[in-house]
Design a protein around this motif. Sequence first.
Motif, PDB file in Angstrom:
ATOM      1  N   ALA A 106       4.451  21.619   8.299  1.00  0.00           N
ATOM      2  CA  ALA A 106       2.743  21.852   7.512  1.00  0.00           C
ATOM      3  C   ALA A 106       2.726  22.121   6.384  1.00  0.00           C
ATOM      4  CB  ALA A 106       2.181  22.664   8.271  1.00  0.00           C
ATOM      5  N   THR A 107       3.505  22.249   5.378  1.00  0.00           N
ATOM      6  CA  THR A 107       3.069  23.202   3.941  1.00  0.00           C
ATOM      7  C   THR A 107       3.633  21.674   2.894  1.00  0.00           C
ATOM      8  OG1 THR A 107       5.809  24.187   3.902  1.00  0.00           O
ATOM      9  CG2 THR A 107       3.146  25.607   3.873  1.00  0.00           C
ATOM     10  N   SER A 108       4.288  20.051   2.958  1.00  0.00           N
ATOM     11  CA  SER A 108       5.097  19.577   2.631  1.00  0.00           C
ATOM     12  C   SER A 108       3.668  18.569   2.726  1.00  0.00           C
ATOM     13  CB  SER A 108       6.103  19.059   3.159  1.00  0.00           C
ATOM     14  OG  SER A 108       6.901  20.386   2.925  1.00  0.00           O
ATOM     15  N   LEU A 109       4.305  17.617   1.470  1.00  0.00           N
ATOM     16  CA  LEU A 109       3.786  16.216   1.508  1.00  0.00           C
ATOM     17  C   LEU A 109       4.195  15.015   1.874  1.00  0.00           C
ATOM     18  CD1 LEU A 109       1.147  17.674  -1.012  1.00  0.00           C
ATOM     19  CD2 LEU A 109       0.451  17.233   1.339  1.00  0.00           C
ATOM     20  N   GLY A 110       3.833  14.002   2.363  1.00  0.00           N
ATOM     21  CA  GLY A 110       4.306  12.710   2.194  1.00  0.00           C
ATOM     22  C   GLY A 110       3.556  11.381   2.411  1.00  0.00           C
ATOM     23  N   ALA A 111       3.497  10.815   2.199  1.00  0.00           N
ATOM     24  CA  ALA A 111       3.107   9.255   2.289  1.00  0.00           C
ATOM     25  C   ALA A 111       3.552   7.792   2.549  1.00  0.00           C
ATOM     26  CB  ALA A 111       1.766   9.053   0.943  1.00  0.00           C
ATOM     27  N   VAL A 112       3.364   6.711   2.566  1.00  0.00           N
ATOM     28  CA  VAL A 112       3.458   5.748   2.531  1.00  0.00           C
ATOM     29  C   VAL A 112       2.892   4.395   1.780  1.00  0.00           C
ATOM     30  CG1 VAL A 112       3.956   4.881   5.220  1.00  0.00           C
ATOM     31  CG2 VAL A 112       5.466   4.003   3.718  1.00  0.00           C
ATOM     32  N   GLU A 113       3.589   3.990   1.126  1.00  0.00           N
ATOM     33  CA  GLU A 113       2.465   2.677   0.731  1.00  0.00           C
ATOM     34  C   GLU A 113       3.340   1.416   0.703  1.00  0.00           C
ATOM     35  OE1 GLU A 113       0.863   4.903  -2.060  1.00  0.00           O
ATOM     36  OE2 GLU A 113       2.787   5.072  -3.336  1.00  0.00           O
ATOM     37  N   ILE A 114       2.857   0.064   0.390  1.00  0.00           N
ATOM     38  CA  ILE A 114       3.771  -0.284  -0.313  1.00  0.00           C
ATOM     39  C   ILE A 114       3.667  -0.837  -1.855  1.00  0.00           C
ATOM     40  CG2 ILE A 114       3.741  -3.464   0.076  1.00  0.00           C
ATOM     41  CD1 ILE A 114       4.020  -1.748   2.830  1.00  0.00           C
ATOM     42  N   ALA A 115       4.923  -1.369  -1.567  1.00  0.00           N
ATOM     43  CA  ALA A 115       5.199  -2.019  -3.713  1.00  0.00           C
ATOM     44  C   ALA A 115       6.235  -2.676  -3.746  1.00  0.00           C
ATOM     45  CB  ALA A 115       5.130   0.131  -4.278  1.00  0.00           C
ATOM     46  N   GLU A 116       5.779  -3.486  -4.817  1.00  0.00           N
ATOM     47  CA  GLU A 116       7.482  -4.244  -5.168  1.00  0.00           C
ATOM     48  C   GLU A 116       9.066  -3.829  -5.845  1.00  0.00           C
ATOM     49  OE1 GLU A 116       4.885  -7.226  -7.172  1.00  0.00           O
ATOM     50  OE2 GLU A 116       4.816  -8.362  -5.685  1.00  0.00           O
ATOM     51  N   THR A 117       9.595  -4.529  -5.576  1.00  0.00           N
ATOM     52  CA  THR A 117      10.930  -3.058  -6.148  1.00  0.00           C
ATOM     53  C   THR A 117      11.788  -5.055  -6.775  1.00  0.00           C
ATOM     54  OG1 THR A 117      12.714  -1.621  -5.812  1.00  0.00           O
ATOM     55  CG2 THR A 117      12.021  -3.826  -4.600  1.00  0.00           C
ATOM     56  N   GLY A 118      12.331  -3.932  -7.454  1.00  0.00           N
ATOM     57  CA  GLY A 118      14.455  -5.601  -8.203  1.00  0.00           C
ATOM     58  C   GLY A 118      13.193  -6.061  -8.980  1.00  0.00           C
ATOM     59  N   THR A 119      14.097  -7.050  -8.927  1.00  0.00           N
ATOM     60  CA  THR A 119      13.938  -8.348  -9.921  1.00  0.00           C
ATOM     61  C   THR A 119      13.177  -9.315  -9.463  1.00  0.00           C
ATOM     62  OG1 THR A 119      16.385  -9.072  -9.917  1.00  0.00           O
ATOM     63  CG2 THR A 119      15.786  -7.983 -11.694  1.00  0.00           C
ATOM     64  N   THR A 120      12.655  -9.462  -8.238  1.00  0.00           N
ATOM     65  CA  THR A 120      12.668 -10.369  -7.476  1.00  0.00           C
ATOM     66  C   THR A 120      11.557  -9.648  -6.355  1.00  0.00           C
ATOM     67  OG1 THR A 120      14.132  -9.888  -5.177  1.00  0.00           O
ATOM     68  CG2 THR A 120      15.118 -11.399  -5.984  1.00  0.00           C
ATOM     69  N   ARG A 121      10.725  -8.589  -6.940  1.00  0.00           N
ATOM     70  CA  ARG A 121       9.417  -8.337  -6.193  1.00  0.00           C
ATOM     71  C   ARG A 121       9.481  -8.688  -4.936  1.00  0.00           C
ATOM     72  NH1 ARG A 121       8.426  -5.899 -10.970  1.00  0.00           N
ATOM     73  NH2 ARG A 121       6.565  -5.736  -9.326  1.00  0.00           N
ATOM     74  N   GLN A 122      10.640  -8.086  -4.537  1.00  0.00           N
ATOM     75  CA  GLN A 122      10.380  -7.911  -3.665  1.00  0.00           C
ATOM     76  C   GLN A 122       9.552  -7.264  -2.625  1.00  0.00           C
ATOM     77  OE1 GLN A 122      14.744  -7.413  -1.758  1.00  0.00           O
ATOM     78  NE2 GLN A 122      14.093  -8.416   0.196  1.00  0.00           N
ATOM     79  N   PRO A 123       8.979  -6.507  -1.785  1.00  0.00           N
ATOM     80  CA  PRO A 123       7.455  -5.987  -1.133  1.00  0.00           C
ATOM     81  C   PRO A 123       9.111  -4.177  -0.361  1.00  0.00           C
ATOM     82  CG  PRO A 123       7.926  -7.300   0.612  1.00  0.00           C
ATOM     83  CD  PRO A 123       9.072  -8.220  -1.285  1.00  0.00           C
ATOM     84  N   ALA A 124       8.238  -3.562  -0.590  1.00  0.00           N
ATOM     85  CA  ALA A 124       9.059  -2.285  -0.453  1.00  0.00           C
ATOM     86  C   ALA A 124       7.995  -1.580   0.669  1.00  0.00           C
ATOM     87  CB  ALA A 124      10.071  -1.760  -1.800  1.00  0.00           C
ATOM     88  N   LEU A 125       8.690  -0.858   0.980  1.00  0.00           N
ATOM     89  CA  LEU A 125       8.124   0.702   1.584  1.00  0.00           C
ATOM     90  C   LEU A 125       8.345   1.499   0.263  1.00  0.00           C
ATOM     91  CD1 LEU A 125       9.600   0.597   5.287  1.00  0.00           C
ATOM     92  CD2 LEU A 125       7.191   0.693   4.624  1.00  0.00           C
ATOM     93  N   ARG A 126       6.939   1.713  -0.193  1.00  0.00           N
ATOM     94  CA  ARG A 126       7.296   2.974  -0.935  1.00  0.00           C
ATOM     95  C   ARG A 126       6.923   4.102   0.218  1.00  0.00           C
ATOM     96  NH1 ARG A 126       4.313   2.811  -6.869  1.00  0.00           N
ATOM     97  NH2 ARG A 126       3.407   3.454  -5.532  1.00  0.00           N
ATOM     98  N   TRP A 127       7.964   5.429  -0.635  1.00  0.00           N
ATOM     99  CA  TRP A 127       8.084   6.544   0.336  1.00  0.00           C
ATOM    100  C   TRP A 127       7.509   7.834  -0.776  1.00  0.00           C
ATOM    101  CZ3 TRP A 127      12.557   8.823   2.345  1.00  0.00           C
ATOM    102  CH2 TRP A 127      12.184   9.804   3.554  1.00  0.00           C
ATOM    103  N   ARG A 128       6.387   8.725  -0.528  1.00  0.00           N
ATOM    104  CA  ARG A 128       6.151   9.915  -1.606  1.00  0.00           C
ATOM    105  C   ARG A 128       6.729  11.100  -0.687  1.00  0.00           C
ATOM    106  NH1 ARG A 128       0.798   9.795  -3.999  1.00  0.00           N
ATOM    107  NH2 ARG A 128       0.648   8.369  -2.225  1.00  0.00           N
ATOM    108  N   PHE A 129       7.210  11.443  -1.316  1.00  0.00           N
ATOM    109  CA  PHE A 129       7.479  13.300  -0.525  1.00  0.00           C
ATOM    110  C   PHE A 129       7.228  13.984  -1.858  1.00  0.00           C
ATOM    111  CE2 PHE A 129      11.716  14.723  -2.427  1.00  0.00           C
ATOM    112  CZ  PHE A 129      12.071  13.240  -3.234  1.00  0.00           C
ATOM    113  N   GLY A 130       6.110  15.266  -1.080  1.00  0.00           N
ATOM    114  CA  GLY A 130       7.121  16.574  -1.753  1.00  0.00           C
ATOM    115  C   GLY A 130       7.147  17.783  -0.784  1.00  0.00           C
ATOM    116  N   LEU A 131       8.520  18.532  -0.733  1.00  0.00           N
ATOM    117  CA  LEU A 131       8.904  19.287  -0.282  1.00  0.00           C
ATOM    118  C   LEU A 131       8.359  20.645  -0.717  1.00  0.00           C
ATOM    119  CD1 LEU A 131      12.628  19.166   0.366  1.00  0.00           C
ATOM    120  CD2 LEU A 131      10.722  18.222   2.443  1.00  0.00           C
ATOM    121  N   ALA A 132       7.263  21.969   0.305  1.00  0.00           N
ATOM    122  CA  ALA A 132       6.826  22.468  -0.469  1.00  0.00           C
ATOM    123  C   ALA A 132       7.210  23.427  -0.713  1.00  0.00           C
ATOM    124  CB  ALA A 132       5.998  23.281   0.991  1.00  0.00           C
TER     125      ALA A 132
END
Length: 567
Positions: A427-453
């Motif tokens: 209930a008190t922490s935060l999180g989200a997922v979005e698409i981003a590119e990563t690595g030298t090959t600019r592969q699509p990645a799941l970019r996951w943000r988290f913030g523990l309360a």
Amino acid sequence: MRRFLLVAAVLVAVAAVFIASSLPPRHLALADPAPDQMIPGVIHVHSKRSDGRGTSDEIAEAAARAGLKFVVITDHGDGTRPADPPEYLHGVLCLDAVEISTSGGHYIALDMSTSPYPLGGEARDVVDDVKRLGGFGIVAHPDSPKDDLRWRDWDASFDAIEIVNLDTAWRRRAADTSWRQRLDLAARLLAYPVRPAESIAALVQPSTIWDRWAALAKRRHLVTLPGADAHARLGWRAGDAAAADVSAPLPSYLASFQTMSVHLRTERALTGEAGVDARMIIRAIRAGHAYSAIDGAASPPSLDFTASNAHGTVRIGDELSAGGPLTLHVRSNAPPGYRTTLWNGATQVGDHHEQDVSVEVPEGEGVYRAEIRAASPLQDLPWIISNPIYVRVPAEAPVAPGPVTPPSAAVALFDGSPKGWTVEHDATSLGAVEIAETGTTRQPALRWRFGLASGAPEGQFVALIAELPHALTTTSDRVAFTIRAERPMRISVQLRTEHDRWQRSVYVDTFNRDNTIMFDDLLPAGPTATDKLPLADVRSLLFVVDTTNTKPGTSGRIWITGPTLQR
Ligand SMILES: [Zn+2]
Ligand SMILES: [Zn+2]
């Protein structure tokens, strides 16, 4: 009235006779005809910083009075506190280490760099983390009679193990409820003020881990060390020192330090310069150039143990190539009646009463150690225990790590869109997922943000979740993925059924690393309805950041590419 006084006098007399007759034998002060040049010290001591009674200054003072040259202080912690630099106090070198609680027992880490995240969770993961951080790890009180103190993960690649622990010695005696043992223990307590070190020493029994140790030492270097586990605090509440409301300074640091010691063979004499000497002490511990001694029975001890064959002569902790018959030689200052036993793994190869013992054994591999047991009435007391000398047949070629059979089928769980991926959190922490590119090959990645309360750890978590198509997991036996984070972390990968979760944690670095997690390597996360993971009931795959290895109040980003179920 007269009769009452008579009865009272008789009772007092009986008690006095009981105490006098059950006093532990007086400590034997040994002449040390040939000083063995080993450095005496103590490992596993708690200070005020965790659940001990004294400051490091008080601990060092007690160690100096006991004639020790170094102390390894091992306060409870998670490895995130930077270790104090080594320093000399009262002429005693104080080293700062940490005792980490895992779900499989306690693990002492010394000479370790500060961990970027709290160490904890499964024993095998903590052992790996300590190794990655450059530390040397000692399994604490492996054979404690207390369930949560006993070591449970014998497959983990720990570096060393305690073969004597004074807390275990005391608990083992207290756990034995036969009237004889009860009486014996009462006598020891009563005798403590008169002969403190002798009373504690008399509690020590042979370790119960020798068979396990022998099986492991056959394959790898495994150092044995004594652990004082000195707190100078005896709690009144159910023997749990940390939780006690009232406590007594028992046994005192001095009594503990006069009871037991570890003796190290360093390359040269200590210099008095803390940094230089700390390196020498740590090198000797790592190498197992060490023996343990129960000084409460007799001291100062002296031991030299060598093995010689066609290839040469080596000493305690070292390795010798097998070649021709082997001569084991022990020279000690054991008092009369003490017995020197030589062991190859868990098998006895010699038993003698002399101070100078030579035993010849046939050619072949072996892990040899010397043990000297005290004389009656302390006949089980392991007065001296040496580290082993390893005699090995040189391997033709290094054995490759066990092959993981390459996958024959794969189902991708990520197609470049976030479809099917969600985030859950408390209930008190935060999180989200979005698409981003990563690595030298600019592969699509799941970019996951988290913030523990922030605040105290109270079950904060953020999870990235993939709902799995029904029965998909029954056609797979592993999950593979590539992962990195903004800073080094340890996260948990889990499979979830309707009611239960199963997990394996992974180390995540700041650059992309490939991981494969075998499903049969997952362990229950908390109580589960079944012993084995019911793959047919698995509904989702989770990546979890929680307070096991992440501090409350931490936020960050994690990139995951190519999550795939395979078999
Ligand atoms: Zn412990
Ligand atoms: Zn401890």
